[in-house]
Design an enzyme around this catalytic site. Sequence first.
Site, PDB file in Angstrom:
ATOM      1  CE  LYS A  13      32.105  17.959   0.030  1.00  0.00           C
ATOM      2  NZ  LYS A  13      32.960  18.960  -0.664  1.00  0.00           N
ATOM      3  NE  ARG A  88      27.741  18.338  -4.750  1.00  0.00           N
ATOM      4  CZ  ARG A  88      28.793  17.627  -4.427  1.00  0.00           C
ATOM      5  NH1 ARG A  88      28.716  16.673  -3.572  1.00  0.00           N
ATOM      6  NH2 ARG A  88      29.949  17.904  -4.937  1.00  0.00           N
ATOM      7  NE  ARG A 128      40.469  16.080  -5.537  1.00  0.00           N
ATOM      8  CZ  ARG A 128      39.204  16.335  -5.276  1.00  0.00           C
ATOM      9  NH1 ARG A 128      38.747  16.182  -4.040  1.00  0.00           N
ATOM     10  NH2 ARG A 128      38.411  16.763  -6.207  1.00  0.00           N
ATOM     11  NE  ARG A 160      37.064  14.306  -8.336  1.00  0.00           N
ATOM     12  CZ  ARG A 160      36.322  14.748  -7.329  1.00  0.00           C
ATOM     13  NH1 ARG A 160      36.546  14.297  -6.095  1.00  0.00           N
ATOM     14  NH2 ARG A 160      35.367  15.617  -7.536  1.00  0.00           N
ATOM     15  NE  ARG A 171      34.143  19.775  -8.659  1.00  0.00           N
ATOM     16  CZ  ARG A 171      35.353  19.376  -8.296  1.00  0.00           C
ATOM     17  NH1 ARG A 171      36.366  19.417  -9.154  1.00  0.00           N
ATOM     18  NH2 ARG A 171      35.560  18.926  -7.078  1.00  0.00           N
TER      19      ARG A 171
END
Length: 216
Positions: A13, A88, A128, A160, A171
């Site tokens: 996203k 969400r 990431r 992160r 998640r």
Amino acid sequence: TFIVLLGPPGAGKGTQAQIISQTMNLPHISTGDLFRENTKNQTELGKEAQTYMNQGQLVPDSLTISMVKERLSRPDCVNGALLDGFPRTSAQAEAFDKMLQETFNSKVDCVPCIDVEADFLIERLCGRWMCPNGHVFHVKFNPPITTGVCDICGSALYQRDDDKIETVSKRIAVYEAQTAPLIQYYKNQNVLYTIDGTQKIESVSADILNVLKKIA
Ligand code: AP5
Ligand code: ZN
């Protein structure tokens, strides 16, 4: 034009929002980036949000909705926005519809839903690297030109806190339970388009832009 990018954590996203917002000349609103900015600045909102984010849980609806309301009231949103990571939950989706109706006499125009299976998501998130301005890279799939440095703004890249394997699994489960029901919500409004998110980054962008052409 109000566009909502839907999809599980790691679907791409943020990566796509960066490209699409430039092409469409729309502000990119990422609730995750807004929370992280608040956390970095140690605002009250940031401190509260951080406890949820570190556990892979959603930040409460009331906090999230008022933050988005404030962001949408800024002048750059008069012609629309590209939402990434919001709504969400069903409560957020309903509040958003109401906001758009009351403030802009408008509605959600298009919801590209980036579809990627869970197995891929874990590898994407654990590899990431990102910069404080929300630019996203991947050690294997989208490496920066210089290791540890953002190609776009030159900031140092970091991983992160919530990209640890345990938090990532949590998640994904939270997405399935609380966010996936929005697929039906937007199907009912005839604005949902499923995008194959396992293709290369450029092909995913091309598919999203194609869908957006159709609704224009
Ligand atoms: P948020 O920041 O929104 O995280 P997320 O939804 O979990 O999504 P991600 O940012 O992890 O993934 P992405 O889909 O943007 O993928 P990306 O482009 O980076 O939310 C974080 C937390 O904040 C939540 O857990 C919650 O606590 C809180 N929060 C946020 N919004 C909230 C809300 N509305 N309500 C309540 N709480 C909220 O890509 C991932 C990786 O894959 C990158 O390394 C990238 O380079 C790579 N990649 C991307 N595309 C491809 C491709 N096509 N092929 C190969 N690799 C690719
Ligand atoms: Zn950057």
